[in-house]
Structure formats: structure tokens, C-alpha cells
Enzyme design. Structure first.
Site, PDB file in Angstrom:
ATOM      1  N   GLY A 123       6.393  11.051  -1.806  1.00  0.00           N
ATOM      2  CA  GLY A 123       5.984  11.572  -3.092  1.00  0.00           C
ATOM      3  C   GLY A 123       5.518  10.426  -3.978  1.00  0.00           C
ATOM      4  O   GLY A 123       5.740   9.246  -3.677  1.00  0.00           O
ATOM      5  N   GLY A 128       8.368  12.664   0.652  1.00  0.00           N
ATOM      6  CA  GLY A 128       7.596  13.864   0.365  1.00  0.00           C
ATOM      7  C   GLY A 128       6.696  14.288   1.500  1.00  0.00           C
ATOM      8  O   GLY A 128       6.385  15.481   1.649  1.00  0.00           O
ATOM      9  N   GLU A 136      15.154   7.244   1.151  1.00  0.00           N
ATOM     10  CA  GLU A 136      15.455   7.429  -0.271  1.00  0.00           C
ATOM     11  C   GLU A 136      16.636   6.609  -0.786  1.00  0.00           C
ATOM     12  O   GLU A 136      16.609   6.125  -1.926  1.00  0.00           O
ATOM     13  CB  GLU A 136      15.691   8.920  -0.566  1.00  0.00           C
ATOM     14  CG  GLU A 136      14.443   9.770  -0.561  1.00  0.00           C
ATOM     15  CD  GLU A 136      13.972  10.146   0.828  1.00  0.00           C
ATOM     16  OE1 GLU A 136      12.898  10.747   0.950  1.00  0.00           O
ATOM     17  OE2 GLU A 136      14.690   9.837   1.808  1.00  0.00           O
ATOM     18  N   ASP A 190      15.833  13.990   0.026  1.00  0.00           N
ATOM     19  CA  ASP A 190      15.588  15.340  -0.488  1.00  0.00           C
ATOM     20  C   ASP A 190      14.518  16.066   0.323  1.00  0.00           C
ATOM     21  O   ASP A 190      14.510  15.970   1.540  1.00  0.00           O
ATOM     22  CB  ASP A 190      15.260  15.294  -1.983  1.00  0.00           C
ATOM     23  CG  ASP A 190      13.941  14.597  -2.305  1.00  0.00           C
ATOM     24  OD1 ASP A 190      13.501  13.734  -1.514  1.00  0.00           O
ATOM     25  OD2 ASP A 190      13.350  14.898  -3.365  1.00  0.00           O
TER      26      ASP A 190
END
Length: 357
Positions: free
Chosen positions: A66, A115, A138, A146
Site C-alpha cells: 500500500g 497491500g 509490516e 493486515d
């Protein structure tokens, strides 16, 4: 962001999504999420589209993650609305892909992290190539794994999900296939032919189930064995060490193991954000017990708590903005992270849980 940053095309019954930000390694922005979501919903209702294929432009990356730098800047500007909207919309898109009624084929040809995992791993078919480099890194930037990691990581064989979530270990194609992250391995120079074959074969399918079978059959024809997975060599160690009942317990078991691999793995864990590491540990435990929707609601809670804390912004600063590679985590070590603080990350949000259409 220009219109060309995300390309959509329908040809021979295939709805193609191309992430077209090669200079940014196709990192996923909120604007792209807001384009892809309605397009997927429209294709779900379009009888002319029998299958969706998502890919990235260039030879380096499918999608490297992301747009965390944009999140960092929003945090610096105290733009809480952006921080809430980005995660809500991204997680809703991940769910749409997980629940998609038609075959969804992700060509994870190149770097696939964060992402990028979210817009690929939940699809019905995931095709790796010799250029695949997969990771959930992450915890190294003060965040938790996530984009559905709460759900898919605990469901990998043995304790591989806990291992990947805590260490951010990087996997090549053979490991992706071994873990089930990839359903097929196809050399990059054959991917275009494979997609063309999907378009030529789909005309015989009449139902969604039949189309799933057609897609699987075509991908099976192009699939090659990716070779021995390096993870296999350490599988017994991973399953033993990462079955401990705490992060400290994992480190103790790695110390008892004493091998070079175990020593390096322990050192890797200690370099990550202590808070993110302990949250991720509990996340893996909780995620194994919940369905996908609940997992995404939990992730939204966690995302907003991390956006309100210091470690994510410090991690992005140190690794991606100023690049001094010397994050100052708060607390600085695992011993300083209290269980009550970890539990608070999972508590309901005052503004309510993430909702779905």
C-alpha cells in the site's frame, strides 16, 4: 493521480485490471482502490465478463504494498479522515475479492507485499513466476500484517503463518506454492499466452462453477513444478518454535534450537516493533478462530489503533522516508509491552466496527 495509473479492459470474456505505477513498484493508492472496487462490482453483474485477471506493469513488481508514504504524510498532517478511509476502503476491497462470484486470477509476477498481497491472495487463483517475491513485512515498519493476514496467515500449514507474520520472511515462488499462497507456477514468459488461453477457453462455460473449472484446467496446463521449497528444510523447526504460547516463548525455543537459522530468525524478530510483534502474535491466535468478515473488522480496529500510536510513523520514517534504518520503537523492547496494552488494540472502536455492503 492520472487515469492511466489503473487500466481496465475487457477482451474475450476476461476483465483485466492492470496496476500501472511501475516507478512506484505499483504501490496501491486510495484512488486506485476507489476505482477498482466499483469496476469489480460492475463486472460481477456483467454476463460478458467470465473471469477477472489482475496484474502489474513492469518486470519488478506486481504490487509492492500500500502507499504507506501517503499514510505517513496524512499522519504528519493529522488527517484522521484519510487514515480511516484508506483502511476501510482497502479492507472492503479485500473482502470483495475474497467473496467474488467469478474466477479471480492474480498474476503475482514480481514483488508482492502488504497491500499487494491483499489484492491477490484472496482470489480464487494465484499464479507465481520466477520473479515472485512475497512478504508480509509490516512488523518491520511498526504495523501488523493486515489486508486479510488475520484470516489467511493462521490457515497456512502448521505454524508457517505465525512465522511469516512475525518475521516478514521473503518467499520465492517455490515457497509460495509450498505454502498454498500460490495455486500455480507459470514462468513469466508464458503468462501472456496463459491469459490468452483463458479467453479462448471460456466460451464453453455456462455457470460460475464451470468457469472456475475452466480456469483451473487452463492454469493446470501451463503450470510447472517450481522446485524444492527452502521452507521445507526448516518446517519442523518453524512448527516447533512458533507453536510457543508467547513471543518470548518463541524466542526461547529459537535459542534452545541454537542453529544458525534459529539465531538469525530470533535476531530478525527482535529488530521489529515490539508492540507490532506482540499484537501480531495475538492477531494470529484470534484470527484462527474467526470468519473472514470478523477478521477484517478486527484489522480495522488494529489499523486505527496503530494510526493513533507512534511506531508505524517511526517505522516508515526510518525505513522509507529518511532511510536511516534506525527506528526508535516505543516501547523499545518486548518486555516493555504489557499484555493489557496489547488487548486494548483489539477492543471495539468508539466510532464502531467496519461495515460491509
Amino acid at each position: 493521480m492520472s487515469e492511466e495509473d489503473t487500466l481496465f479492459e475487457v477482451k474475450d470474456g476476461i476483465g483485466a485490471i492492470t496496476l500501472n505505477r511501475p516507478k512506484a513498484m505499483n504501490a496501491l493508492t486510495l484512488a486506485q482502490v476507489e476505482k477498482i472496487d466499483p469496476q469489480l462490482r460492475a463486472w460481477a453483474e456483467d454476463d460478458a465478463v467470465h473471469c477477472v485477471v489482475i496484474q502489474g506493469t513492469g518486470e519488478k513488481a506486481f504490487c509492492a504494498g500500500g502507499d504507506v508514504v501517503a499514510l505517513y504524510k496524512a499522519g504528519q498532517a493529522k488527517d484522521e479522515s484519510y487514515l480511516a478511509t484508506f483502511y476501510a476502503e482497502e479492507y472492503r476491497l479485500n473482502r470483495l475479492m475474497k467473496m467474488y462470484p467469478k474466477p479471480y486470477v492474480a498474476l503475482i509476477d514480481g514483488v508482492t507485499m502488504g497491500g499487494g498481497v491483499g489484492v491477490s491472495v484472496h482470489g480464487s487463483h494465484r499464479v507465481a513466476s520466477e520473479r515472485t517475491l512475497f512478504a508480509m513485512p509490516e512488523t518491520g515498519i511498526g504495523m501488523f500484517p493486515d489486508v486479510g493476514g488475520t484470516y489467511f496467515l493462521p490457515r497456512l500449514p502448521g505454524k508457517l503463518g505465525m512465522y511469516l507474520g512475525l518475521t516478514g520472511a521473503r518467499l520465492r515462488a517455490a515457497d509460495c506454492y509450498y505454502t498454498g499462497i500460490a495455486t500455480h507456477y507459470v514462468p513469466s514468459n508464458r503468462l501472456a499466452d496463459m491469459v490468452k488461453a483463458l479467453g479462448e477457453a471460456e466460451t464453453e462455460a455456462k455457470t460460475a462453477d464451470e468457469m472456475q473449472q475452466v480456469v483451473t484446467a487452463v492454469l493446470d496446463m501451463y503450470h510447472e513444478e517450481p522446485g524444492t521449497a527452502p521452507l521445507e528444510k526448516h518446517r519442523a523447526q518453524i512448527d516447533h518454535c512458533f507453536a510457543a504460547d508467547s513471543v518470548e516463548g518463541i524466542l526461547d525455543r529459537l535459542a534452545e534450537d541454537g542453529s544458525e537459522w534459529a539465531t538469525q530468525t530470533a535476531e530478525t524478530i527482535r529488530q521489529k516493533s515490539p508492540t507490532a510483534t506482540k499484537v501480531a502474535f495475538k492477531q494470529m491466535q484470534v484470527g484462527a478462530q474467526v470468519d473472514f468478515d470478523r477478521a477484517m473488522q478486527i484489522e480495522y480496529r488494529l489499523s486505527q489503533r496503530f494510526m493513533a500510536g507512534p511506531d508505524f510513523f517511526e517505522g516508515v520514517r526510518a525505513l522509507l522516508v529518511e532511510k536511516d534504518n534506525a527506528p526508535k520503537w516505543m516501547p523499545a523492547d518486548l518486555e516493555g509491552v504489557e499484555e493489557e496494552a496489547v488487548d486494548a488494540y483489539f477492543a471495539p472502536l468508539q466510532q464502531g466496527d467496519l461495515t460491509f455492503d
